[in-house]
Design an enzyme around this catalytic site. Sequence first.
Site, PDB file in Angstrom:
ATOM      1  N   ASP A 202       0.855  -1.186   0.000  1.00  0.00           N
ATOM      2  CA  ASP A 202       0.000   0.000   0.000  1.00  0.00           C
ATOM      3  C   ASP A 202       0.893   1.237   0.000  1.00  0.00           C
ATOM      4  O   ASP A 202       1.519   1.557   1.013  1.00  0.00           O
ATOM      5  CB  ASP A 202      -0.896  -0.032   1.247  1.00  0.00           C
ATOM      6  CG  ASP A 202      -2.020   0.985   1.200  1.00  0.00           C
ATOM      7  OD1 ASP A 202      -2.124   1.708   0.197  1.00  0.00           O
ATOM      8  OD2 ASP A 202      -2.798   1.045   2.175  1.00  0.00           O
ATOM      9  N   ASP A 203       0.982   1.907  -1.134  1.00  0.00           N
ATOM     10  CA  ASP A 203       1.842   3.086  -1.291  1.00  0.00           C
ATOM     11  C   ASP A 203       3.325   2.723  -1.216  1.00  0.00           C
ATOM     12  O   ASP A 203       4.148   3.520  -0.753  1.00  0.00           O
ATOM     13  CB  ASP A 203       1.548   4.151  -0.228  1.00  0.00           C
ATOM     14  CG  ASP A 203       0.170   4.772  -0.369  1.00  0.00           C
ATOM     15  OD1 ASP A 203      -0.553   4.426  -1.319  1.00  0.00           O
ATOM     16  OD2 ASP A 203      -0.194   5.591   0.499  1.00  0.00           O
TER      17      ASP A 203
ATOM     18  N   ARG B 110       2.634   9.661  -5.034  1.00  0.00           N
ATOM     19  CA  ARG B 110       1.218   9.276  -5.072  1.00  0.00           C
ATOM     20  C   ARG B 110       0.317  10.466  -5.435  1.00  0.00           C
ATOM     21  O   ARG B 110       0.562  11.586  -5.012  1.00  0.00           O
ATOM     22  CB  ARG B 110       0.788   8.730  -3.704  1.00  0.00           C
ATOM     23  CG  ARG B 110      -0.587   8.082  -3.722  1.00  0.00           C
ATOM     24  CD  ARG B 110      -1.048   7.716  -2.324  1.00  0.00           C
ATOM     25  NE  ARG B 110      -1.310   8.909  -1.535  1.00  0.00           N
ATOM     26  CZ  ARG B 110      -1.635   8.875  -0.248  1.00  0.00           C
ATOM     27  NH1 ARG B 110      -1.689   7.733   0.400  1.00  0.00           N
ATOM     28  NH2 ARG B 110      -1.872  10.000   0.404  1.00  0.00           N
TER      29      ARG B 110
ATOM     30  N   LYS C  59      -6.335  -4.868   3.305  1.00  0.00           N
ATOM     31  CA  LYS C  59      -7.050  -3.671   2.866  1.00  0.00           C
ATOM     32  C   LYS C  59      -7.820  -3.954   1.581  1.00  0.00           C
ATOM     33  O   LYS C  59      -7.243  -4.401   0.584  1.00  0.00           O
ATOM     34  CB  LYS C  59      -6.056  -2.529   2.648  1.00  0.00           C
ATOM     35  CG  LYS C  59      -6.688  -1.210   2.252  1.00  0.00           C
ATOM     36  CD  LYS C  59      -5.629  -0.127   2.186  1.00  0.00           C
ATOM     37  CE  LYS C  59      -6.214   1.202   1.736  1.00  0.00           C
ATOM     38  NZ  LYS C  59      -5.196   2.280   1.719  1.00  0.00           N
TER      39      LYS C  59
END
Length: 502
Positions: A30-31, A284, A122
């Site tokens: 995630d990221d 991002r 997630k």
Amino acid sequence: MSWHTELLLSLVLLSSVPSETKNVLFLLADDGGFEMGAYRNRIVQTPFLDALAKESLIFNNAYASVSSCSPSRASILTGMPEHQNGQYGLHNGVHNFNSLPKVHSISSVLGKAGIRTGLIGKKHVGSDETYKFDYERTEEQYPINQVGRNITQIKLFVREFLQQTKSTSNGPFFLMVSFHDPHRCGHVTPQYGSFCERWGSGEKGMGLIPDWHPIYYVWDEIDLPYYVPDTQPARYDLAAQYTTISRLDQGVGLVLKELRDAGLEDDTLVVYTSDNGPPMPAARTNLYDPGMAEPMFIRSPEKGVRRNEVTYSMTSHLDLVPTILEWFNLTHPQPTTLTGRSLLPLLFQEPSNQPDDAVFASQSFHEITMTYPMRAIRTKRYKLIHNLNYQLPFPIDQDLYVSPTFQDILNRTFTNQPVPWYKTLSTYYHRPEWELYDLKMDPTESRNLFGKSNMKDTFRQLSERLQKWLEVTKDPFRCAPDGVLQDTGAYLNIPTCLPLGH
């Protein structure tokens, strides 16, 4: 044809087709960016990711099709860009973005084919029916940190899924383990640190994740990527991110051990990538390379595949659904809607003749208030970005805004102190309609060549390819900002762009 020729042909075909018992384990950060030894980061310690890379084909030109959490996950799971699947922005809370009702995700396609599906961690995409998995342990049932950062709990969920699969169907499966690291958390739970690097560390009041052995980094010894300003707050920020990278890395190791202990390693295709770039300026939510360039490995159990080798083929997250479908010998219910291609042939051989391949990106929102539609095409040498809302300042998402890195940029700018960064706050906020970069000569995307006389042909070729992709994928923004899309009407029977002027 003689029988020996037939036998030889059969053997050749069998050697290139996966075995009947086959599964997919999809690992998603995630990221996350290139913070690992496999991509030549000499500081961060990632032994498990590096070991996986040595057993895999390593992708050096892999890109997200959108640089935002929910839209990226939806694109990965559907094989469609965000403007085609309808997941324009973040799903949760007031944002409320969902994919279009008739969109098919890989979980729904596999489920209808009798393949057991699971998602741990997630989820962050909408429409329960579109993204339904047989087994779900996500933020919809548990606190997000427990399913996304507690690697001991993730390990136990993986074990449960594999045991249930063996006891019920004993058939093929698709399991997605979606880590929440190294996503920021400072705007929600600042007591745990800007990246939740203290959560579960064993410090007083932080709880304990038994399987996690935190690694701490010295802020002034970190090699900064070019897009992060060289300031003490940014270095502290990056050191915190690196600590959560160690949690992600150790979680990957635990998941792979569960697969191995279950006796399924030799039947499972393993894919690792990240949804979008790091939560840093120019990364991002941007379509610059720090926002859309992604790490990716694919480990295949098949004989004769490439291991610890690098491919430079241009690759998109939109290629993952076609890859998974081919692995399971399935077809998509709407084959004409996918623009990606299967990556399985690359696992055996690099193409001898690589045409001027391109990947495409589409960004419309992050948060609901962050409307800044961008469309981009990237080849090995060039990048063209079309900023449709170029008359507005580029919007900043909440967790980046309150981060130590961005707050320091703001404070230095407004007090007229030097900002040791490759951009200024003004150039970051205010962007031209078109950005054209020669990535061979300018890998940091600092010199916009749009309008240069010697780049007119390059611009024309790239813009025509980009426009064609937007038309194929039915982008509702494809006439913006200078026209209106006329879809139906008495005078027209094909979609047409009508000019805003007379």
